[in-house]
Scaffold this motif. Sequence first.
Motif, short mmCIF file in Angstrom:
data_model
loop_
_atom_site.label_atom_id
_atom_site.label_comp_id
_atom_site.label_asym_id
_atom_site.label_seq_id
_atom_site.Cartn_x
_atom_site.Cartn_y
_atom_site.Cartn_z
N VAL A 99 0.85 -1.21 0.00
CA VAL A 99 0.00 0.00 0.00
C VAL A 99 0.88 1.25 0.00
O VAL A 99 0.60 2.21 -0.72
CB VAL A 99 -0.96 -0.02 1.21
CG1 VAL A 99 -1.61 1.34 1.42
CG2 VAL A 99 -2.01 -1.09 1.03
N ARG A 100 1.94 1.24 0.81
CA ARG A 100 2.87 2.39 0.82
C ARG A 100 3.52 2.59 -0.54
O ARG A 100 3.68 3.72 -1.00
CB ARG A 100 3.94 2.18 1.90
CG ARG A 100 3.60 2.89 3.17
CD ARG A 100 4.80 2.93 4.11
NE ARG A 100 4.46 2.08 5.24
CZ ARG A 100 5.17 1.08 5.71
NH1 ARG A 100 6.33 0.78 5.18
NH2 ARG A 100 4.76 0.36 6.71
N LYS A 103 1.02 4.10 -3.01
CA LYS A 103 0.81 5.52 -2.72
C LYS A 103 2.01 6.35 -3.20
O LYS A 103 1.84 7.42 -3.77
CB LYS A 103 0.58 5.74 -1.23
CG LYS A 103 0.39 7.19 -0.86
CD LYS A 103 -0.72 7.34 0.13
CE LYS A 103 -0.82 8.76 0.60
NZ LYS A 103 -1.87 9.48 -0.04
N ASP A 109 -4.40 5.93 -2.91
CA ASP A 109 -4.48 5.44 -1.53
C ASP A 109 -5.58 4.39 -1.43
O ASP A 109 -6.75 4.71 -1.62
CB ASP A 109 -4.77 6.62 -0.59
CG ASP A 109 -4.53 6.27 0.86
OD1 ASP A 109 -3.84 5.26 1.12
OD2 ASP A 109 -5.02 7.01 1.72
#
Length: 148
Positions: A99-100, A103, A109
Amino acid sequence: MKVILLKDVRGVGVHNEVKNVPDGYALNYLFPHKLAEPATEDKIKKLSDQKAAHDAEVQKAEDELAGKILSLREKKIVLSARATEKGGLFKAIDAKDIVRGIKAEHGVDIPESAVFIKEPIKTTGEHEVALHSKSQKANLTVTVIAAA
């Protein structure tokens, strides 16, 4: 007597549910313990309006997530992690790391719950990760490189 439950009551129902219960049970137990309130027409209408607003909000969030996942279809991200000389990672790559990376590289996000990893990523190289929402699915290629 019709009541609106303010809390979950075992054997009766769940929070914000309209139920028919015996008068004595409502007057002697549910009302004094603040577990329910009388169900008037105004309160029932207000409850249904709140439920409709909540459902609309949930649907909007789901549609938004589906659009984000659709925009990530067939995309790639690159993550760097500490690795041995043979390519094994010291720490497995998990959904939070992915997820990081999404992003950072794509500016999208998404929640961790939308990321499905078939097996833990413990080696360098390319790995397929699935992204799911209720209506959309996408595959994302995660390339893991050894950190210098």
